[in-house]
Design a protein around this motif. Structure first.
Motif, short mmCIF file in Angstrom:
data_model
loop_
_atom_site.label_atom_id
_atom_site.label_comp_id
_atom_site.label_asym_id
_atom_site.label_seq_id
_atom_site.Cartn_x
_atom_site.Cartn_y
_atom_site.Cartn_z
N LYS A 230 1.54 4.05 -3.65
CA LYS A 230 1.32 5.50 -3.65
C LYS A 230 2.35 6.22 -4.52
O LYS A 230 2.12 7.32 -5.00
CB LYS A 230 1.41 6.07 -2.23
N GLU A 231 3.51 5.59 -4.67
CA GLU A 231 4.59 6.23 -5.45
C GLU A 231 4.54 5.84 -6.92
O GLU A 231 5.46 6.14 -7.68
CB GLU A 231 5.94 5.89 -4.83
N ASN B 289 0.82 -1.22 0.00
CA ASN B 289 0.00 0.00 0.00
C ASN B 289 0.85 1.26 0.00
O ASN B 289 0.53 2.24 -0.69
CB ASN B 289 -0.96 0.01 1.19
N GLN B 290 1.94 1.23 0.75
CA GLN B 290 2.85 2.39 0.78
C GLN B 290 3.52 2.61 -0.58
O GLN B 290 3.56 3.72 -1.09
CB GLN B 290 3.94 2.19 1.85
#
Ligand code: IMP
Ligand code: MG
Length: 184
Positions: A126-127, A122-123
């Motif tokens: 985002k990128e 999930n982190q």
């Protein structure tokens, strides 16, 4: 077994027979590297190793790839005993390379509850990487709390606590070339 001086863990580990031998691991890691090389043929991947457990696996894996790759590392920690939420996971070492537009492969030692991996995915999403896949040395099926699957899996086990080949028990046993099961 040389080098493992801590009495109780040494006894525990020696009591058990090897689950995956060095030879079996070498063979399987080469197969995985072939799978990954085929999947990303003609491209360069960015492999993100999850510290500390994945460092041995990552080191072997990249040396059997037939495609180019770059390497980065991250580290996560979970706090609070018996937690069941990704909200209790924190990043203690961030990745340092930009991943936007890259073909990214997360390299994990073991997927157990799936909480760490879900949080990390999930982190990283985002990128906006071009693609994001997961390669896990071991997939431990039984304790999954989030239904998440790795794209490339070395070995599947039902349950039990395993050590060696980067995997630890209280920081011991990472250096062992074979994988042992110390709790069934
Ligand atoms: P999760 O439960 O899927 O979030 O797993 C988190 C982490 O727990 C893994 O990346 C390992 O570092 C550790 N872990 C889970 N099962 C084992 C095991 O059997 N041996 C050693 N470490 C483990
Ligand atoms: Mg880990």
């Amino acid at each position: 077994m040389t080098g493992c001086q801590n009495g109780s863990y040494e006894v525990k580990i020696m009591k058990r027979k090897i689950l995956f031998s060095k030879e079996t691991i070498d063979q399987r890691v080469r197969e995985l590297a072939d799978e990954i090389s085929q999947e990303y043929e003609g491209r360069e991947i960015l492999m993100i190793g999850v510290l500390k457990g994945a460092f041995v696996f990552l080191a072997d894996l990249i040396r059997s790839l037939s495609i180019p790759c770059e390497i980065d590392f991250t580290r996560l920690a979970s706090y609070g005993a018996g937690t069941v939420s990704t909200e209790n996971i924190v990043v203690t070492k961030k990745i340092e390379m930009p991943i936007k537009g890259r073909d990214v492969v997360i390299v994990e030692d073991i997927v157990d509850t799936g909480l760490t991996l879900t949080y990390l995915i999930n982190q990283l999403k985002k990128e906006r990487p071009r693609s994001l896949k997961v390669c896990a040395f071991i997939d431990k099926k039984r304790k999954r709390k989030i239904p998440i699957e790795a794209d490339f899996v070395g070995f599947t086990i039902e349950d039990g606590f395993v050590v060696g080949y980067g995997l630890d028990v209280n920081e011991k046993a990472r250096f062992l070339p074979d994988v042992y099961i110390i709790e069934e």
